[in-house]
Design a protein around this motif. Sequence first.
Motif, PDB file in Angstrom:
ATOM      1  N   ARG A   1       0.832  -1.206   0.000  1.00  0.00           N
ATOM      2  CA  ARG A   1       0.000   0.000   0.000  1.00  0.00           C
ATOM      3  C   ARG A   1       0.867   1.257   0.000  1.00  0.00           C
ATOM      4  NH1 ARG A   1      -1.904   4.241   2.634  1.00  0.00           N
ATOM      5  NH2 ARG A   1      -4.099   4.827   2.254  1.00  0.00           N
ATOM      6  N   LEU A   2       1.937   1.254   0.808  1.00  0.00           N
ATOM      7  CA  LEU A   2       2.821   2.413   0.886  1.00  0.00           C
ATOM      8  C   LEU A   2       3.417   2.738  -0.480  1.00  0.00           C
ATOM      9  CD1 LEU A   2       4.236   4.395   2.927  1.00  0.00           C
ATOM     10  CD2 LEU A   2       6.108   2.733   2.990  1.00  0.00           C
ATOM     11  N   ILE A   3       3.849   1.725  -1.191  1.00  0.00           N
ATOM     12  CA  ILE A   3       4.438   1.921  -2.520  1.00  0.00           C
ATOM     13  C   ILE A   3       3.390   2.398  -3.511  1.00  0.00           C
ATOM     14  CG2 ILE A   3       5.535   0.707  -4.456  1.00  0.00           C
ATOM     15  CD1 ILE A   3       6.846  -1.106  -2.261  1.00  0.00           C
ATOM     16  N   GLU A   4       2.213   1.779  -3.483  1.00  0.00           N
ATOM     17  CA  GLU A   4       1.142   2.172  -4.403  1.00  0.00           C
ATOM     18  C   GLU A   4       0.696   3.612  -4.170  1.00  0.00           C
ATOM     19  OE1 GLU A   4      -0.568  -2.419  -4.491  1.00  0.00           O
ATOM     20  OE2 GLU A   4      -1.672  -0.825  -3.443  1.00  0.00           O
ATOM     21  N   ARG A   5       0.567   4.014  -2.898  1.00  0.00           N
ATOM     22  CA  ARG A   5       0.140   5.370  -2.590  1.00  0.00           C
ATOM     23  C   ARG A   5       1.242   6.382  -2.927  1.00  0.00           C
ATOM     24  NH1 ARG A   5      -4.242   7.270  -2.870  1.00  0.00           N
ATOM     25  NH2 ARG A   5      -4.152   8.673  -1.056  1.00  0.00           N
ATOM     26  N   ALA A   6       2.514   5.997  -2.781  1.00  0.00           N
ATOM     27  CA  ALA A   6       3.604   6.886  -3.191  1.00  0.00           C
ATOM     28  C   ALA A   6       3.483   7.208  -4.671  1.00  0.00           C
ATOM     29  CB  ALA A   6       4.949   6.240  -2.880  1.00  0.00           C
ATOM     30  N   HIS A   7       3.101   6.201  -5.460  1.00  0.00           N
ATOM     31  CA  HIS A   7       2.912   6.408  -6.898  1.00  0.00           C
ATOM     32  C   HIS A   7       1.671   7.257  -7.175  1.00  0.00           C
ATOM     33  CE1 HIS A   7       2.821   5.722 -11.173  1.00  0.00           C
ATOM     34  NE2 HIS A   7       1.697   5.025 -11.103  1.00  0.00           N
ATOM     35  N   GLU A   8       0.572   6.931  -6.520  1.00  0.00           N
ATOM     36  CA  GLU A   8      -0.680   7.637  -6.761  1.00  0.00           C
ATOM     37  C   GLU A   8      -0.616   9.104  -6.340  1.00  0.00           C
ATOM     38  OE1 GLU A   8      -3.228   3.529  -5.907  1.00  0.00           O
ATOM     39  OE2 GLU A   8      -3.308   5.222  -4.499  1.00  0.00           O
ATOM     40  N   LEU A   9       0.095   9.385  -5.262  1.00  0.00           N
ATOM     41  CA  LEU A   9       0.198  10.757  -4.763  1.00  0.00           C
ATOM     42  C   LEU A   9       1.323  11.546  -5.410  1.00  0.00           C
ATOM     43  CD1 LEU A   9      -0.355  10.047  -0.947  1.00  0.00           C
ATOM     44  CD2 LEU A   9      -1.991  11.059  -2.543  1.00  0.00           C
ATOM     45  N   GLY A  10       2.125  10.892  -6.235  1.00  0.00           N
ATOM     46  CA  GLY A  10       3.248  11.569  -6.876  1.00  0.00           C
ATOM     47  C   GLY A  10       4.283  12.051  -5.866  1.00  0.00           C
ATOM     48  N   ALA A  11       4.573  11.227  -4.838  1.00  0.00           N
ATOM     49  CA  ALA A  11       5.473  11.642  -3.766  1.00  0.00           C
ATOM     50  C   ALA A  11       6.930  11.734  -4.208  1.00  0.00           C
ATOM     51  CB  ALA A  11       5.359  10.677  -2.589  1.00  0.00           C
ATOM     52  N   ASP A  12       7.280  11.100  -5.314  1.00  0.00           N
ATOM     53  CA  ASP A  12       8.634  11.165  -5.879  1.00  0.00           C
ATOM     54  C   ASP A  12       9.690  10.738  -4.863  1.00  0.00           C
ATOM     55  OD1 ASP A  12      10.765  13.711  -7.404  1.00  0.00           O
ATOM     56  OD2 ASP A  12      10.589  11.567  -7.796  1.00  0.00           O
ATOM     57  N   ILE A  13       9.495   9.578  -4.256  1.00  0.00           N
ATOM     58  CA  ILE A  13      10.441   9.040  -3.285  1.00  0.00           C
ATOM     59  C   ILE A  13      11.694   8.558  -4.016  1.00  0.00           C
ATOM     60  CG2 ILE A  13      10.811   7.297  -1.502  1.00  0.00           C
ATOM     61  CD1 ILE A  13       8.748   9.463  -0.789  1.00  0.00           C
ATOM     62  N   ASP A  14      12.848   8.927  -3.500  1.00  0.00           N
ATOM     63  CA  ASP A  14      14.107   8.543  -4.150  1.00  0.00           C
ATOM     64  C   ASP A  14      14.517   7.116  -3.821  1.00  0.00           C
ATOM     65  OD1 ASP A  14      15.345  11.026  -5.527  1.00  0.00           O
ATOM     66  OD2 ASP A  14      14.671  11.780  -3.588  1.00  0.00           O
ATOM     67  N   ASN A  15      14.221   6.664  -2.601  1.00  0.00           N
ATOM     68  CA  ASN A  15      14.716   5.348  -2.206  1.00  0.00           C
ATOM     69  C   ASN A  15      13.744   4.665  -1.257  1.00  0.00           C
ATOM     70  OD1 ASN A  15      16.463   3.476  -0.286  1.00  0.00           O
ATOM     71  ND2 ASN A  15      17.603   3.708  -2.200  1.00  0.00           N
ATOM     72  N   PHE A  16      13.419   3.422  -1.568  1.00  0.00           N
ATOM     73  CA  PHE A  16      12.590   2.578  -0.710  1.00  0.00           C
ATOM     74  C   PHE A  16      13.522   1.568  -0.041  1.00  0.00           C
ATOM     75  CE2 PHE A  16       9.849   4.163  -4.047  1.00  0.00           C
ATOM     76  CZ  PHE A  16       8.657   4.467  -3.391  1.00  0.00           C
TER      77      PHE A  16
END
Length: 539
Positions: free
Chosen positions: A423-438
């Motif tokens: 869910r965290l990864i999917e929401r990062a994509h949906e919200l356009g959070a632009d996370i550099d590193n998981f």
Amino acid sequence: MRTRHRLLACATAALFGGAGVLMAPAAAQAANLLTNPGFETGTLAGWSCAGNAGSVVSGPVHGGTRALAGAASNSDTARCAQTVSVRPGTKYTLSAWVRGSYTYLGVQGGTATWTGSAADWKQLTVSFTTGASQQSAEIYLHGWYGQGTYYADDISLDGPGGGDDTEAPSAPGNPRATGTSASGVSLAWDAASDNVGVTGYDVYRDGTLATSVTGTSATVGGLAPGTSYRFTVRAKDRAGNVSPDSATVTATTGKDDGNGGDRFIQAAPYLYLGWGNPPSPTEVMKATGIKWYTMAFILAQNGCNPAWDSQRPLTGGQDEAAIKAIRAAGGDIVPSIGGWSGNKLGPNCSTTEALAGAYQKVIDAYRLKAIDVDIENTDEFENPAVQDRILGALKIVKQNNPGLRTILTFPTLNTGPNSWGDRLIERAHELGADIDNFTIMPFNFGGQADMYGNTVKATEGLKAKLVSTFGWTDQQAYHHIGISGMNDSSDAGEVTTAQIWTQIRDWANSHDLGRLAFWAVNRDRPAWQFTSITAGFTG
């Protein structure tokens, strides 16, 4: 990380192997019979150090980029030794460059020499003649009780190799580049053959010895970005016979974007000033070559206000003093915001904007290049509203701070992210959070888990999730992945030895991962083995 306030038992192991150095082709006469004489492999390959008291450091060094550090104590002289094949009735010369108080060099059962004090590098030399039927010799170095750490580098045993074997191995076949980064190239080749047996391989970069390994793959680091390099490989056997060069393979490193490459790369073990008699960060830097630390932990104080451990001031205290010292020594830090326990900002800041404001206070206090949010437990990781709040806040601060890198650290199953991680990864994509590193924490799987195998499997599971969610290639996904392990024993009793951590680091390098960390430098005593290994992460 899962465990914060409990010092777990140390269960490390010295690394052994059969790497070596350049020797004259097709002859048993060798310039230096020792394996890994300058410790340029970044490991103790070929050496056995009593009590795990030996480690490989990047400073001080006499030549090259690595040296041996022997942590002599009140009860141990930190003896490191290597056994080599020799010829009977033959004269040999043993030498080493050493630094420290009361450092000894010698051959077991034979002669030895020592220095009482060497504030700078000093060469020790001793000659000996083997017995009439002697086939092997054990050479050694050690310090003395209570005299502290000694250093040794560029050790040499000159003389002919043992035995009657004069047949050189065949050239390694099919050399190939298996991966590149802005600062490194990963290589592989087919095994060579020999009438007695191949003991290792030397990898040459543009005609200069770059590294020595026992297997059929290697990563050469410390390279310039956007540069073409030529590599060859030679096999060798115990008698000192060296094969012809392999075919040449050419590889070009990635381009540099001004932040360590065309992507985010960070080797940053955890340092926690609130627990466990924290070490001097600059002394650890000198001993290991580490440049970055993940500083734990930023928590909430009186609502939505950031503070170290919810109690130490954001600035003006021991944490700021440590950060200034780290930076003065050429390093930097990334703060860990959150963690397994404590009063966290995510639930205490009531809106996304308020949480972004709290993050901004930390960024402004230290002019940060990166921040890490360690999202765990039911109050943050298993809370949809707080997950979204954290992702939204990271999006805001990244937009307001050009060049800032953002990291999410979270738990994992041994097969990859669980449903909350998905869910965290999917929401990062949906919200356009632009996370550099998981960054995942691959431990606490339970019992006698295969820590190398499970770490690789968990990371591959994360890679697959990132590919399916963001539409990235495998390589792009690896670039956005980090591993944050736990040295020695985990909460669940799993054991990650120094050898296993080296395997994990090498796998991470060969797959161009973006980040490597472990919990924690505080527990990595007395030789800073895991920190030294982590310093060899090049992405």
